[in-house]
Scaffold this active site. Sequence first.
Site, PDB file in Angstrom:
ATOM      1  N   HIS A   1       0.841  -1.197   0.000  1.00  0.00           N
ATOM      2  CA  HIS A   1       0.000   0.000   0.000  1.00  0.00           C
ATOM      3  C   HIS A   1       0.873   1.243   0.000  1.00  0.00           C
ATOM      4  O   HIS A   1       1.967   1.243   0.560  1.00  0.00           O
ATOM      5  CB  HIS A   1      -0.961   0.015   1.193  1.00  0.00           C
ATOM      6  CG  HIS A   1      -0.286  -0.157   2.516  1.00  0.00           C
ATOM      7  ND1 HIS A   1       0.138  -1.388   2.990  1.00  0.00           N
ATOM      8  CD2 HIS A   1       0.069   0.744   3.454  1.00  0.00           C
ATOM      9  CE1 HIS A   1       0.705  -1.232   4.165  1.00  0.00           C
ATOM     10  NE2 HIS A   1       0.692   0.062   4.474  1.00  0.00           N
TER      11      HIS A   1
ATOM     12  N   HIS B   1       1.033   5.096   1.182  1.00  0.00           N
ATOM     13  CA  HIS B   1       0.447   6.138   2.026  1.00  0.00           C
ATOM     14  C   HIS B   1       0.487   7.459   1.266  1.00  0.00           C
ATOM     15  O   HIS B   1       1.548   7.853   0.751  1.00  0.00           O
ATOM     16  CB  HIS B   1       1.277   6.344   3.303  1.00  0.00           C
ATOM     17  CG  HIS B   1       1.225   5.218   4.285  1.00  0.00           C
ATOM     18  ND1 HIS B   1       0.398   5.233   5.395  1.00  0.00           N
ATOM     19  CD2 HIS B   1       1.899   4.043   4.336  1.00  0.00           C
ATOM     20  CE1 HIS B   1       0.584   4.113   6.093  1.00  0.00           C
ATOM     21  NE2 HIS B   1       1.498   3.379   5.468  1.00  0.00           N
TER      22      HIS B   1
HETATM   23  P1  AMP Z   1       2.055   0.302   7.380  1.00  0.00           P
HETATM   24  O1  AMP Z   1       2.602   0.540   8.756  1.00  0.00           O
HETATM   25  O2  AMP Z   1       2.793   1.063   6.307  1.00  0.00           O
HETATM   26  O3  AMP Z   1       1.929  -1.160   7.067  1.00  0.00           O
HETATM   27  O4  AMP Z   1       0.610   0.938   7.374  1.00  0.00           O
HETATM   28  C1  AMP Z   1      -0.540   0.251   7.711  1.00  0.00           C
HETATM   29  C2  AMP Z   1      -1.597   1.279   7.892  1.00  0.00           C
HETATM   30  O5  AMP Z   1      -2.859   0.632   7.826  1.00  0.00           O
HETATM   31  C3  AMP Z   1      -1.533   2.007   9.235  1.00  0.00           C
HETATM   32  O6  AMP Z   1      -1.338   3.389   9.028  1.00  0.00           O
HETATM   33  C4  AMP Z   1      -2.890   1.695   9.869  1.00  0.00           C
HETATM   34  O7  AMP Z   1      -3.435   2.791  10.546  1.00  0.00           O
HETATM   35  C5  AMP Z   1      -3.724   1.309   8.670  1.00  0.00           C
HETATM   36  N1  AMP Z   1      -4.841   0.412   8.955  1.00  0.00           N
HETATM   37  C6  AMP Z   1      -4.786  -0.734   9.672  1.00  0.00           C
HETATM   38  N2  AMP Z   1      -6.007  -1.303   9.710  1.00  0.00           N
HETATM   39  C7  AMP Z   1      -6.835  -0.501   8.995  1.00  0.00           C
HETATM   40  C8  AMP Z   1      -8.222  -0.539   8.665  1.00  0.00           C
HETATM   41  N3  AMP Z   1      -9.023  -1.539   9.088  1.00  0.00           N
HETATM   42  N4  AMP Z   1      -8.737   0.468   7.928  1.00  0.00           N
HETATM   43  C9  AMP Z   1      -7.953   1.474   7.514  1.00  0.00           C
HETATM   44  N5  AMP Z   1      -6.630   1.567   7.773  1.00  0.00           N
HETATM   45  C10 AMP Z   1      -6.085   0.599   8.512  1.00  0.00           C
END
Ligand code: AMP
Length: 129
Positions: A97, A99
């Site tokens: 993903h 950001h």
């Molecule tokens: P990363 O640390 O780059 O893997 O980012 C994962 C992101 O996913 C974090 O910023 C979380 O806040 C976000 N996240 C986790 N679960 C959910 C969810 N159910 N809906 C939306 N965002 C999420």
Amino acid sequence: MCIFCEIIKGNIPSTKVYEDDEVLAILDISQTTYGHTLVMPKKHYDNFLLMPNDEYASLMAKAQIIANRLQNKLDCKGMNLLINTNEIAGQTVMHTHVHLIPRYGEKDTVEFKFNVNKFDLNEIANKLK
Ligand code: AMP
Ligand code: ZN
């Protein structure tokens, strides 16, 4: 179980801001800044290094479309794009993903700090050839 695959399948609720056959963009549940968005391929890849080049290019092209939308509709002054890759780099959800973190000004509650090291640049460049 991959939480983003479950979101893509509609089994877990999310706040969608863009969707097509290949890509889904949702608002991050933890809003670092106003409009913090996650752009992900619908096909599961643990991280972007594992994606075929054309699928990665397509993902980033969509990320640009959504980034322009953030810029135009939320009136941010800039943004950071971030792809955390592997646990060591802070990746917590092992589904690729991007950001998109809109930036508004000094009150933004996000901070990136790059400490400076004196590495041998030629040595690094030679390794990368
Ligand atoms: P990363 O640390 O780059 O893997 O980012 C994962 C992101 O996913 C974090 O910023 C979380 O806040 C976000 N996240 C986790 N679960 C959910 C969810 N159910 N809906 C939306 N965002 C999420
Ligand atoms: Zn997944």
